[in-house]
Motif scaffolding. Structure first.
Motif, PDB file in Angstrom:
ATOM      1  N   VAL A 125      -0.044   3.319  -9.272  1.00 40.41           N
ATOM      2  CA  VAL A 125       0.479   4.453  -9.166  1.00 40.41           C
ATOM      3  C   VAL A 125      -0.860   5.770  -9.400  1.00 40.41           C
ATOM      4  O   VAL A 125      -0.761   6.288  -8.756  1.00 40.41           O
ATOM      5  CB  VAL A 125       1.454   5.114  -9.482  1.00 40.41           C
ATOM      6  N   THR A 126      -1.385   5.590 -10.527  1.00 38.13           N
ATOM      7  CA  THR A 126      -2.643   6.305 -10.648  1.00 38.13           C
ATOM      8  C   THR A 126      -3.986   6.306  -9.431  1.00 38.13           C
ATOM      9  O   THR A 126      -4.132   7.250  -9.784  1.00 38.13           O
ATOM     10  CB  THR A 126      -2.936   6.272 -11.979  1.00 38.13           C
ATOM     11  N   ARG A 127      -3.618   4.919  -9.307  1.00 40.07           N
ATOM     12  CA  ARG A 127      -4.553   5.202  -7.920  1.00 40.07           C
ATOM     13  C   ARG A 127      -3.948   5.133  -5.906  1.00 40.07           C
ATOM     14  O   ARG A 127      -5.232   6.503  -5.486  1.00 40.07           O
ATOM     15  CB  ARG A 127      -5.338   2.705  -8.001  1.00 40.07           C
ATOM     16  N   GLN A 128      -2.696   4.879  -6.483  1.00 34.44           N
ATOM     17  CA  GLN A 128      -2.584   5.851  -4.864  1.00 34.44           C
ATOM     18  C   GLN A 128      -3.247   7.163  -5.348  1.00 34.44           C
ATOM     19  O   GLN A 128      -3.083   7.497  -4.246  1.00 34.44           O
ATOM     20  CB  GLN A 128      -1.203   5.370  -5.352  1.00 34.44           C
ATOM     21  N   LEU A 129      -2.480   7.740  -6.360  1.00 36.41           N
ATOM     22  CA  LEU A 129      -2.178   9.414  -6.101  1.00 36.41           C
ATOM     23  C   LEU A 129      -3.813   9.889  -5.732  1.00 36.41           C
ATOM     24  O   LEU A 129      -4.259  10.816  -5.306  1.00 36.41           O
ATOM     25  CB  LEU A 129      -1.484   9.770  -7.889  1.00 36.41           C
ATOM     26  N   LYS A 130      -4.889   8.894  -6.791  1.00 39.36           N
ATOM     27  CA  LYS A 130      -6.453   9.792  -6.462  1.00 39.36           C
ATOM     28  C   LYS A 130      -6.986   9.472  -4.998  1.00 39.36           C
ATOM     29  O   LYS A 130      -7.489  10.364  -4.444  1.00 39.36           O
ATOM     30  CB  LYS A 130      -7.357   8.531  -7.931  1.00 39.36           C
ATOM     31  N   GLN A 131      -6.061   7.979  -4.774  1.00 38.81           N
ATOM     32  CA  GLN A 131      -6.632   8.044  -3.561  1.00 38.81           C
ATOM     33  C   GLN A 131      -6.189   9.516  -2.322  1.00 38.81           C
ATOM     34  O   GLN A 131      -6.733  10.186  -1.611  1.00 38.81           O
ATOM     35  CB  GLN A 131      -6.071   6.853  -2.343  1.00 38.81           C
ATOM     36  N   ARG A 132      -4.665   9.456  -2.212  1.00 39.63           N
ATOM     37  CA  ARG A 132      -4.186  11.128  -1.627  1.00 39.63           C
ATOM     38  C   ARG A 132      -4.926  12.168  -2.249  1.00 39.63           C
ATOM     39  O   ARG A 132      -5.279  12.859  -0.879  1.00 39.63           O
ATOM     40  CB  ARG A 132      -2.419  10.958  -1.389  1.00 39.63           C
ATOM     41  N   THR A 133      -5.042  12.169  -3.169  1.00 37.94           N
ATOM     42  CA  THR A 133      -5.807  13.863  -3.868  1.00 37.94           C
ATOM     43  C   THR A 133      -7.227  13.813  -2.675  1.00 37.94           C
ATOM     44  O   THR A 133      -7.453  14.852  -2.401  1.00 37.94           O
ATOM     45  CB  THR A 133      -6.196  13.718  -4.846  1.00 37.94           C
ATOM     46  N   ARG A 134      -8.050  12.681  -2.891  1.00 33.93           N
ATOM     47  CA  ARG A 134      -9.262  12.701  -2.632  1.00 33.93           C
ATOM     48  C   ARG A 134      -8.785  12.512  -0.690  1.00 33.93           C
ATOM     49  O   ARG A 134      -9.622  13.547   0.051  1.00 33.93           O
ATOM     50  CB  ARG A 134      -9.764  11.579  -2.443  1.00 33.93           C
ATOM     51  N   ALA A 135      -8.180  11.957  -0.060  1.00 37.19           N
ATOM     52  CA  ALA A 135      -8.087  12.043   1.350  1.00 37.19           C
ATOM     53  C   ALA A 135      -7.355  13.609   1.449  1.00 37.19           C
ATOM     54  O   ALA A 135      -8.217  14.358   2.402  1.00 37.19           O
ATOM     55  CB  ALA A 135      -7.299  11.521   2.004  1.00 37.19           C
ATOM     56  N   GLY A 136      -7.073  14.309   1.092  1.00 37.63           N
ATOM     57  CA  GLY A 136      -6.716  15.496   0.848  1.00 37.63           C
ATOM     58  C   GLY A 136      -7.470  16.477   1.047  1.00 37.63           C
ATOM     59  O   GLY A 136      -7.358  17.307   1.793  1.00 37.63           O
ATOM     60  N   ASP A 137      -7.754  16.200  -0.231  1.00 34.13           N
ATOM     61  CA  ASP A 137      -9.583  17.033  -0.481  1.00 34.13           C
ATOM     62  C   ASP A 137     -10.633  16.911   1.032  1.00 34.13           C
ATOM     63  O   ASP A 137     -11.048  18.166   1.195  1.00 34.13           O
ATOM     64  CB  ASP A 137     -10.582  16.636  -1.689  1.00 34.13           C
TER      65      ASP A 137
END
Length: 92
Positions: free
Chosen positions: A56-68
């Motif tokens: 879940v942490t990995r998925q959250l980081k991926q989504r945050t990077r994509a949002g950035d």
């Protein structure tokens, strides 16, 4: 006074005591094996939860990077993002 009854009484009490000890020992072994099984189950569950948390942490980081990246693209093309700043997490 006749004390011949003490020998059979002592033997009988010894047998009763040995039987009680055996039953208590057996119950202790069962309890210990159940406790070991519960401990192992909890350790396994902790490992599963750690793996789930990492995923879940990995998925959250991926989504945050994509949002950035999307936000940077908007700013690069002079588009005002809504909201202007990332919302902060209340949990942290």
């Amino acid at each position: 006074m006749d004390l011949q009854w003490l020998v059979p009484l002592g033997g009988f009490l010894g047998i009763i005591g040995a039987g009680a000890w055996k039953l208590i020992d057996r119950a202790d072994k069962k309890r210990e094996s159940r406790e070991a099984a519960v401990i192992q189950t909890l350790k396994d569950r902790i490992e599963e939860l750690k793996l789930q948390l990492a995923r879940v942490t990995r998925q959250l980081k991926q989504r945050t990077r994509a949002g950035d990246k999307w936000r940077e693209q908007l700013v690069a093309h002079d588009i005002k993002p809504d909201p202007e700043a990332w919302p902060e997490d209340d949990d942290e």
